[in-house]
Design an enzyme around this catalytic site. Structure first.
Site, mmCIF file in Angstrom:
data_model
loop_
_atom_site.group_PDB
_atom_site.id
_atom_site.type_symbol
_atom_site.label_atom_id
_atom_site.label_comp_id
_atom_site.label_asym_id
_atom_site.label_seq_id
_atom_site.Cartn_x
_atom_site.Cartn_y
_atom_site.Cartn_z
ATOM 1 N N ASP A 36 -8.233 15.602 -14.958
ATOM 2 C CA ASP A 36 -7.525 14.426 -14.632
ATOM 3 C C ASP A 36 -7.786 13.222 -15.568
ATOM 4 O O ASP A 36 -6.849 12.354 -15.433
ATOM 5 C CB ASP A 36 -7.657 14.052 -12.911
ATOM 6 C CG ASP A 36 -9.231 13.757 -12.665
ATOM 7 O OD1 ASP A 36 -10.246 13.979 -13.631
ATOM 8 O OD2 ASP A 36 -9.356 13.142 -11.758
ATOM 9 N N SER A 125 -16.370 13.560 -2.816
ATOM 10 C CA SER A 125 -15.922 12.225 -3.148
ATOM 11 C C SER A 125 -16.065 11.103 -2.259
ATOM 12 O O SER A 125 -15.098 10.255 -1.655
ATOM 13 C CB SER A 125 -14.199 12.396 -3.306
ATOM 14 O OG SER A 125 -14.161 12.200 -4.468
ATOM 15 N N ASP A 171 -9.571 11.686 -7.013
ATOM 16 C CA ASP A 171 -10.121 11.782 -5.629
ATOM 17 C C ASP A 171 -9.515 10.579 -5.084
ATOM 18 O O ASP A 171 -9.337 10.676 -3.708
ATOM 19 C CB ASP A 171 -11.576 11.396 -6.190
ATOM 20 C CG ASP A 171 -12.285 12.634 -6.829
ATOM 21 O OD1 ASP A 171 -11.709 13.418 -6.991
ATOM 22 O OD2 ASP A 171 -13.497 12.062 -7.406
ATOM 23 N N TYR A 221 -21.160 13.264 -17.073
ATOM 24 C CA TYR A 221 -19.489 13.140 -16.974
ATOM 25 C C TYR A 221 -19.008 12.407 -18.098
ATOM 26 O O TYR A 221 -18.047 12.801 -18.632
ATOM 27 C CB TYR A 221 -19.395 12.443 -15.541
ATOM 28 C CG TYR A 221 -17.860 12.418 -15.101
ATOM 29 C CD1 TYR A 221 -17.323 13.404 -14.270
ATOM 30 C CD2 TYR A 221 -17.022 11.216 -15.549
ATOM 31 C CE1 TYR A 221 -15.948 13.366 -13.778
ATOM 32 C CE2 TYR A 221 -15.837 11.534 -15.114
ATOM 33 C CZ TYR A 221 -15.259 12.414 -14.267
ATOM 34 O OH TYR A 221 -13.834 12.430 -13.949
#
Ligand code: GLA
Length: 381
Positions: A36, A125, A171, A221
């Protein structure tokens, strides 16, 4: 009930009744992981595990209290400072910061008492849930009238710039646009228009929490994100959404082996999301299972965001009767596996999987039978 608990908590703390209730769900992602932030495709569903905040206006400064954390989040909506706040409290404060940045308007300060049955740090999330709870709350209470697609972008902005986590838009979109009984097919270049896709009634969504949380998740991340940005630069595309596996094969000599593997994950994962969408529509269960297994393997070997516990949970899930497919879900480095299981076998599956996970890892996991749920909203009490 969560709602009653939130309202009672508010009343006990401030001796007045709350005026609003914000409810926001967590999410699982069926397939399309780490795509994403490269304009890719994702396929999440909001789930019936929630964060609920009982809310009222505050006289001077915002005071947000969480049942699961001793430290309140106290800030003024005109000057929130991330460094003054407990980690959990940065997300709602970041929403105030992003809304102010976007609208230029003064925002009212709020009091809130927050409860949740959404496990924290489980890859479901909880951060997007708290963002969307407060985005809808300020939108409603201050009468901002912002559309959902703006609120999700502001949630992402808050997380990217205020919290410092360079997440994508999946999310927030799942938590706000969720539709009961449906997953959402999202092209992240048009995230304000997710397409609800029914989840067949005979399929159960099982969230299998390894109960392992890796503390380095945030920095790893952001590191993945810069690696794939580098790959896109070398391939001469704005994002990997526009690259093909052939192109990568031709040009991978120009990049480090690690960057090439990261790119291969993203490009192949996008193809898998589109194939998964077809497989679900035509109920090709074997193909659904294959794609989920391939996605997990790509996240393990190429993207390197899995861990022993996630691999074990996914492997054991796949071996059990009734399981159509299983894979890690969310950012990884711990968190949860999601499994699609025939409804009739879901309870036995959950019991047996919990047992086997403990036998193999020595750890205690949690298996939740979830349902796809509606998205976040704030209502007046
Ligand atoms: C986290 C991020 C999302 C997405 C997933 C991985 O949940 O918040 O934007 O990148 O990881 O798919």
């Amino acid at each position: 009930m969560l709602r009653e608990r939130a309202i009672a908590g508010f009343q006990a703390r401030w001796a007045v009744a709350p005026t609003h209730l914000a409810v926001a769900p967590g999410r699982v992602n069926l397939i399309g992981e780490h795509t994403d932030y490269q304009d890719g495709y994702v396929f999440p569903a909001a789930i019936d595990r929630y964060l609920v905040a009982a809310i009222g206006l505050a006289p001077e400064r915002s005071e947000l209290v969480s049942e699961s954390n001793n430290e309140p989040s106290i800030f003024n909506t005109s000057t929130p400072e991330a460094s003054d706040l407990p980690n959990w409290g940065k997300y709602p404060a970041g929403i105030a910061w992003a809304l102010r940045h976007h609208t230029g308007a003064d925002l009212p300060n709020l009091r809130a008492f927050i409860v949740a049955d959404l496990p924290l740090g489980a890859g479901l999330s909880s951060s997007a849930a708290i963002e969307m709870a407060f985005a809808t709350a300020w939108n409603e209470i201050a009468g901002l009238g912002l559309p959902k697609g703006v609120l999700t972008r502001l949630g992402q902005l808050a997380e990217n710039e205020f919290v410092g986590m360079k997440c994508g838009i999946m999310d927030q979109t799942a938590s706000l646009f969720g539709v009961a009984g449906h997953a959402l097919r999202i092209d992240t270049t048009d995230a304000a228009h997710p397409v609800p896709v029914p989840i067949p009634d005979d399929l159960a969504l099982l969230v299998c929490n390894t109960c392992v949380k890796h503390e380095l998740a945030g920095s790893a991340y952001n590191e993945r994100r810069s690696e794939v940005e580098e790959a896109a630069r070398i391939l001469g595309v704005s994002t990997l959404r526009h690259a093909t596996l052939d192109q990568l094969a031709t040009e991978q000599g120009e990049m480090s082996p690690v960057v090439a593997r990261r790119a291969r994950h993203i490009i192949s994962e996008n193809l898998r999301v589109l194939a998964f969408d077809h497989a679900l529509a035509s109920r090709d269960d074997a193909e659904i299972g294959r794609l989920m297994a391939e996605s997990h393997e790509s996240l393990r070997a190429d993207y390197e965001v899995s861990c022993h516990e996630l691999d074990t949970m996914a492997e054991e899930a796949r071996a059990l009767p009734g399981c159509i497919g299983a894979r890690m879900t969310g950012a990884g480095f711990g968190g949860s596996v999601m499994a699609l299981v025939h409804q009739a076998q879901a309870t036995d599956f959950a019991d047996e999987l919990a047992k086997r996970y403990t036998e193999r890892t020595g750890k205690v996991g949690q298996i939740h039978l979830c349902h796809a749920a509606d998205g976040a909203s704030t209502v007046q009490l």
